[in-house]
Design an enzyme around this catalytic site. Structure first.
Site, short mmCIF file in Angstrom:
data_model
loop_
_atom_site.label_atom_id
_atom_site.label_comp_id
_atom_site.label_asym_id
_atom_site.label_seq_id
_atom_site.Cartn_x
_atom_site.Cartn_y
_atom_site.Cartn_z
N SER A 70 0.83 -1.21 0.00
CA SER A 70 0.00 0.00 0.00
C SER A 70 0.87 1.26 0.00
O SER A 70 2.03 1.24 0.43
CB SER A 70 -0.91 0.01 1.23
OG SER A 70 -1.69 -1.16 1.26
N1 SAM Z 1 -0.40 -5.07 4.13
C1 SAM Z 1 0.35 -5.32 2.92
C2 SAM Z 1 1.72 -4.70 2.96
O1 SAM Z 1 2.07 -4.05 3.95
O2 SAM Z 1 2.46 -4.91 1.98
C3 SAM Z 1 -0.41 -4.97 1.67
C4 SAM Z 1 -1.57 -5.84 1.46
S1 SAM Z 1 -2.11 -6.03 -0.22
C5 SAM Z 1 -2.85 -4.48 -0.54
C6 SAM Z 1 -3.45 -7.17 0.08
C7 SAM Z 1 -3.00 -8.58 0.41
O3 SAM Z 1 -4.12 -9.32 0.87
C8 SAM Z 1 -2.45 -9.34 -0.78
O4 SAM Z 1 -1.15 -9.81 -0.49
C9 SAM Z 1 -3.42 -10.51 -0.95
O5 SAM Z 1 -2.82 -11.69 -1.42
C10 SAM Z 1 -3.95 -10.66 0.46
N2 SAM Z 1 -5.24 -11.36 0.60
C11 SAM Z 1 -6.36 -11.27 -0.16
N3 SAM Z 1 -7.34 -12.05 0.34
C12 SAM Z 1 -6.83 -12.66 1.45
C13 SAM Z 1 -7.34 -13.57 2.41
N4 SAM Z 1 -8.59 -14.07 2.32
N5 SAM Z 1 -6.53 -13.98 3.42
C14 SAM Z 1 -5.26 -13.50 3.52
N6 SAM Z 1 -4.71 -12.63 2.64
C15 SAM Z 1 -5.49 -12.21 1.62
#
Ligand code: SAM
Length: 232
Positions: A70
């Protein structure tokens, strides 16, 4: 004339300080703990090597697998909204690069802990390596799985942060939040969401709207169903 050594720690530190200063001036960063955390965690260590030079642009960056780290201003907004303090037990859904988990760990350590769940195993490994290299492994547990179900094993949590867009608050997260606890989560459709700040008081949820935002979708049992990923 000042010579900038591309990629040196000093150059990155100067860029980090400049970014934090502008987030403070914009009124996004307010609290001492969040400012200190954002000055401490090296974002260049959480982006793919080819993007190191771009680490202090205030923008999301690709981390592969269709996912992003993000933008710093969104990390700042969410961390401020979470009102996290030293000693807190925090659950994060969507580990991605591990950067947001490191920012929270910097505030809750040494007594507190962050459990962070990532559904893409390769990203969980990427985050684990980043957290180890930067010294946060003792304060962050990375779990591979469907975070929309929460993580019952370490519940209840003082704070829960969801860093992917959800259609509604996943029910398990509500039951895994302790009384007096707080959830920060983007809620909306696949393309635009409102950041919601939710408090559990007297067994009731109190919901406040924060800013509009755009996140990649939360998938899994309580997220968006993959076969619905189309327009209209
Ligand atoms: N917090 C992260 C960082 O600091 O880099 C950025 C997060 S990114 C915007 C969203 C993440 O959520 C992705 O890596 C995606 O694979 C994960 N994601 C999506 N659905 C998910 C789920 N049901 N359980 C765990 N992770 C999930």
């Amino acid at each position: 004339m000042m010579i900038e050594f591309v990629g040196s720690d000093e150059v990155f530190r100067a860029r980090r300080e400049k970014l934090v200063k502008s987030l403070v001036e914009e009124g996004i960063l307010k609290s001492e703990e969040v400012i200190r955390a954002m000055l401490s965690v090296p974002r260049e260590e959480f982006v793919p090597p080819r993007y190191r030079e771009l680490a202090y642009l205030d923008t999301p960056l690709s981390i592969g697998y269709g996912q992003t780290i993000s933008a710093p201003h969104m990390v700042a907004i969410m961390t401020e909204a979470l009102k996290v303090s030293r000693g807190n037990k925090v659950l994060e859904i969507g580990t991605g690069s591990g950067y947001q988990a490191a920012i929270i760990a910097e505030i809750v350590k040494p007594e507190g802990h962050v459990w962070t769940i990532e559904i893409v195993p390769e990203l969980a490994k990427f985050a684990e390596e980043n957290l180890r290299r930067t010294g946060y492994s003792d304060y962050v547990s990375v779990i591979i799985g469907d975070g929309s179900r929460g993580y019952e094993e370490a519940a209840p949590y003082d704070r829960i942060i969801v860093t992917a867009a959800a259609p509604e608050v996943p029910k398990p997260l509500i039951s895994q939040l302790r009384e007096g606890g707080r959830i920060v989560i983007p809620i909306g459709d696949m393309y635009v969401q409102i950041l919601k700040i939710i408090e559990k008081r007297g067994g009731t949820l109190h919901v406040e709207d924060s800013v509009p935002c755009v996140f990649v979708p939360l998938v899994g049992e309580y997220g968006f169903k993959k076969d619905l990923w189309h327009d209209g």
